[in-house]
Design an enzyme around this catalytic site. Sequence first.
Site, PDB file in Angstrom:
ATOM      1  N   VAL A  92      19.241  37.350  31.537  1.00 46.01           N
ATOM      2  CA  VAL A  92      19.181  38.003  32.849  1.00 46.01           C
ATOM      3  C   VAL A  92      19.930  37.050  33.758  1.00 46.01           C
ATOM      4  CG1 VAL A  92      17.755  38.954  34.670  1.00 46.01           C
ATOM      5  CG2 VAL A  92      16.918  38.977  32.320  1.00 46.01           C
ATOM      6  N   GLU A  93      21.108  37.447  34.181  1.00 46.00           N
ATOM      7  CA  GLU A  93      21.988  36.544  34.928  1.00 46.00           C
ATOM      8  C   GLU A  93      21.960  36.885  36.408  1.00 46.00           C
ATOM      9  OE1 GLU A  93      25.560  35.452  32.065  1.00 46.00           O
ATOM     10  OE2 GLU A  93      25.028  37.553  31.896  1.00 46.00           O
TER      11      GLU A  93
END
Length: 500
Positions: free
Chosen positions: A90-91
């Site tokens: 999850v960036e």
Amino acid sequence: MSSSTSSALVLAAAVLLAALTVAQHGSLAAAAGPRVIIVGAGMSGISAAKTLSEAGITDLLILEATDRIGGRMHKKNFSGINVEIGANWVEGVNGGKMNPIWPIVNETLKLRNFLTDFSVATNIYKEDGGLYDEAYVQKIIDRADAVESKGEKLSASLPASGSDDISILAMQRLYDHQPNGPATPVDMVVDYFKYDFEGAEPPRVTSLQTTVPNPTFTDFGEDEYFVADHLGYETVVHYLAGQYLKTDSSGKIVDPRLLLNKVVVTEISYSSSGVSVRTEDKSVYKADYVMVSTSLGVLQTDLIHFKPKLPTWKILVIYQFDMAVYTKIFLKFPKRFWPVGKGKEFFLYASTRRGYYAAWQQLEKQYPGANALLVTVTDEESRRIEQQSDNQTKAEIMEVLRKMFPGEDVPDATDILVPRWWSDRFYKGTYANWPVGVSRYEVDQLRAPVGRVYFTGEHTSDKYTGYVHGAYLAGIDSAEILINCAQKKMCKYLVKGKYD
């Protein structure tokens, strides 16, 4: 009453009944709304279908070529642990805005995730073994960061049209006074870790204006969380699908509107009255609209034929973008020989050959006791490796590891997993990258419908190309364009001029 009059009345009643029946069926059809076929059950296709369903467009048919949903979010069992061969992080977390994927992962599904430590100053290995001096490496990292900061200011000053865009490499030459950009092994591996490791292509081909600064981190925050859950990151896609597709008591999707496997779409015919979708098994599905959510790489091949051919402007913009290749190679060992602990999650190999097994991640935190390593390659190295045997790749990797750790007893890897996204005809790469000169005008064209054919995917996201949240938001955006036409009769999609 004569028999002729009686017959006439019977006939009239029958005609009236038929008319009422047709009217009733017509009203039911109108109530059901238009029929939409969605090609592809990855994040963007599932997100688009969910948005359509919530708007009352429930007559959907999702055609997926593989035996699963999730697309490039894909877990694989590797020596007893489930690893992600596609999207893993999850960036963009802990910033001013909320990344829409983060609460689903962290709160709703509670998938195991780990804040990633990207520090590498003490972990850069020489080509023939041993570590570079930390102060020397830090000086190079600081210089690279300073050059990037100057690049951010330059990027903000460029016109939105992209007409004056330059490559990241050109910016580095401008501010770093290196005629050929980063040239020493340490310069190259720091540069690789900063840019290629994120965009999957080198700075010489990547747009400065649209990637520096990176909108994902500017909007959502600098933190990144590595998902390492036995259920898989793809559970996010299943969760979204389960909100509108029927599931059984175990949570498995059993909705007849989702067709998996053996429904490879090979032809899409479209006209002003509807669409017809033909699959490899010669089946034909008809609808009012079609939403194409395949990867950009597939659109750049001849897997799907459009009849009539897509207009020249559409074909041109499809080919203007790059479909990058990002390959995560997993290795299992009988014992651990690499350092672990704080500041040791990543280590880099500074080869004179740029990008040659450069970026390493030890997975002790995520998979304790698994003795697993992950090495990432991209672009030409990815394509090269995909065309050789896994044994050849393992031999190359073992040679690199034994050079990095000459004083250690480095055993052969007992298992290796090499994904082949570029060779897979259903993907032809991992995600899109912004080449020089391509602006949000071209993205708008990429997303723009052609008649009753609509397009979605991470490559159609105007800010978050290449990311999971980009695919999710792109599905919503494209679905809303279709909804405007189908329900509000607002079918004209305006693309602002490149210089407007």
